[in-house]
Design an enzyme around this catalytic site. Structure first.
Site, PDB file in Angstrom:
ATOM      1  N   ARG A 236      -7.442   9.057  -6.646  1.00  0.00           N
ATOM      2  CA  ARG A 236      -8.110   8.601  -7.845  1.00  0.00           C
ATOM      3  C   ARG A 236      -7.907   9.662  -8.920  1.00  0.00           C
ATOM      4  NH1 ARG A 236      -8.277   4.190  -6.027  1.00  0.00           N
ATOM      5  NH2 ARG A 236     -10.092   2.898  -5.607  1.00  0.00           N
ATOM      6  N   GLU A 265      -7.493   4.866 -16.871  1.00  0.00           N
ATOM      7  CA  GLU A 265      -6.415   3.886 -16.682  1.00  0.00           C
ATOM      8  C   GLU A 265      -6.822   2.579 -17.351  1.00  0.00           C
ATOM      9  OE1 GLU A 265      -6.050   3.511 -12.458  1.00  0.00           O
ATOM     10  OE2 GLU A 265      -5.624   5.625 -12.191  1.00  0.00           O
ATOM     11  N   HIS A 283      -0.807   3.270 -10.997  1.00  0.00           N
ATOM     12  CA  HIS A 283      -1.791   2.972  -9.940  1.00  0.00           C
ATOM     13  C   HIS A 283      -1.272   1.822  -9.071  1.00  0.00           C
ATOM     14  CE1 HIS A 283      -6.301   3.008  -8.733  1.00  0.00           C
ATOM     15  NE2 HIS A 283      -5.543   2.612  -7.728  1.00  0.00           N
TER      16      HIS A 283
HETATM   17  C1  8YV Z   1      -5.638  -1.150  -5.925  1.00  0.00           C
HETATM   18  C2  8YV Z   1      -6.980   0.784  -4.876  1.00  0.00           C
HETATM   19  O1  8YV Z   1      -4.782  -0.579  -6.840  1.00  0.00           O
HETATM   20  O2  8YV Z   1      -7.306   0.377  -2.599  1.00  0.00           O
HETATM   21  C3  8YV Z   1      -7.695   0.950  -3.604  1.00  0.00           C
HETATM   22  O3  8YV Z   1      -8.685   1.683  -3.599  1.00  0.00           O
HETATM   23  O4  8YV Z   1      -7.196   1.446  -5.816  1.00  0.00           O
HETATM   24  C4  8YV Z   1      -5.920  -0.222  -4.895  1.00  0.00           C
HETATM   25  O5  8YV Z   1      -5.345  -0.601  -3.737  1.00  0.00           O
HETATM   26  C5  8YV Z   1      -6.598  -1.980  -6.628  1.00  0.00           C
HETATM   27  O6  8YV Z   1      -7.783  -2.237  -5.997  1.00  0.00           O
HETATM   28  C6  8YV Z   1      -5.891  -3.253  -7.026  1.00  0.00           C
HETATM   29  O7  8YV Z   1      -6.447  -3.749  -8.130  1.00  0.00           O
END
Ligand code: 8YV
Length: 317
Positions: A236, A265, A283
């Protein structure tokens, strides 16, 4: 099955791919929060009906949103990270939370390795060099050897250990930073992130987001990584002190960074785009069709289990 007046009402925080939207529409009465010109008014209008939120990792569910939904029973997250969901607010009201663990481990690990290779072997810059015709005028700067290095992985859960498994094929020396050593890991354990940064050539960050890890990769850690050290972040944006990182990249007090995650983001700090010692991705750790299909399916199976009164498939503790 088509959505009827009695199908459960679900607030969708952001769009899912169409292959998920179609079965979601068939099973639930969906309310598209991201399309509402006035989200608060939209939520207030449907609050009496909404029993679940279907969200995404980066969108989460705030305390304010949760508080505005008196009939909320479940928050289902498309993503493994639940740092943007107010878990305390959910716990306080007995609202259940699910996420999509495991199905994305391989993809996030692949991207971590890919960013490491792209960064050190200058793949993106070399692509630009060939496309622009600069090759005809001379050679491209030499890159950095990947094999034989020391790679430190910060966070050694399901994804961190998958990254280690992938990198074992690259003849690198591996270390990891975690609260407690893993009994089944042959790799070197570090209880201090700075000590690991000092030891390694590449620091890969895959710690969970949230308050406990906010800014954990700070100026001191970056200084320990040093001018020949590289940072890769697939966790993150919050885990890194971004001001310290930008300063270190601009001053070249670290060699470079491969970054899939950022603060703010998708409107990231424009200073990143001006750097030639970074590789940037949007991301996209879990962003393959296969994995996104598996994530969507898991969200739907959790919703289905909840509304059928059955045990959840992947509950968040
Ligand atoms: C995705 C994520 O980019 O799993 C996570 O924590 O950040 C991701 O896999 C996101 O949730 C897709 O919108």
């Amino acid at each position: 099955m088509t959505a009827t007046a009695i199908s459960p009402h679900v607030l969708l925080a952001g769009a899912y791919p169409e292959w998920d939207m179609a079965p979601m529409r068939a099973a639930y009465t969906l309310h598209h929060l991201w399309e509402a010109p006035d989200p608060a008014a939209f939520v207030a209008e449907h609050a009496a009906d909404i029993r679940a939120i279907a969200t995404r990792g980066e969108l989460g569910a705030s305390a304010e949103l949760i508080a505005s939904l008196p009939r909320l029973e479940l928050v289902a997250c498309y993503g493994v990270g639940t740092d943007a969901i107010d878990l305390a607010a959910c716990r306080a009201r007995g609202i259940r939370v699910t996420n999509t663990p495991d199905v994305l481990n391989g993809d996030v690990a692949d991207l971590a390795v890919g960013l490491t290779l792209a960064l050190q072997r200058r793949i993106a810059a070399s692509d630009q060099f060939v496309r622009s015709g600069a090759w005809a005028q001379g050679g491209v700067p030499l890159a950095t050897r990947v094999f034989g290095q020391r790679v430190g992985i910060a966070g050694f859960g399901r994804i961190g250990s998958t990254i280690a498994k992938r990198l074992s094929g690259f003849d690198v020396e591996l270390g990891y930073f975690s609260r407690t050593p893993k009994a089944d890991s042959p790799h070197r354990h570090f209880a201090s992130l700075s000590a690991m940064a000092d030891w390694c050539d590449v620091l890969i960050v895959i710690l969970p987001g949230g308050e406990a890890t906010r800014g954990i990769v700070n100026a001191e850690v970056l200084q320990a990584l040093g001018p020949r050290g590289w940072l890769v972040n697939v966790s993150r944006g919050t885990t890194v002190d971004e001001a310290a990182l930008l300063q270190a990249l601009e001053a070249r007090s670290i060699a470079g960074a491969g970054l899939d995650v950022f603060l703010n983001e998708p409107r990231i700090d424009p200073r990143f785009a001006a750097l030639d010692n970074v590789v940037l991705t949007p991301h996209h750790g879990s962003g393959t069709e296969q994995t996104r299909r598996a994530m969507g399916e898991l969200v739907r199976r959790n919703l289905e289990a909840h509304f059928a009164g059955q045990p959840l498939i992947t509950p968040v503790a």
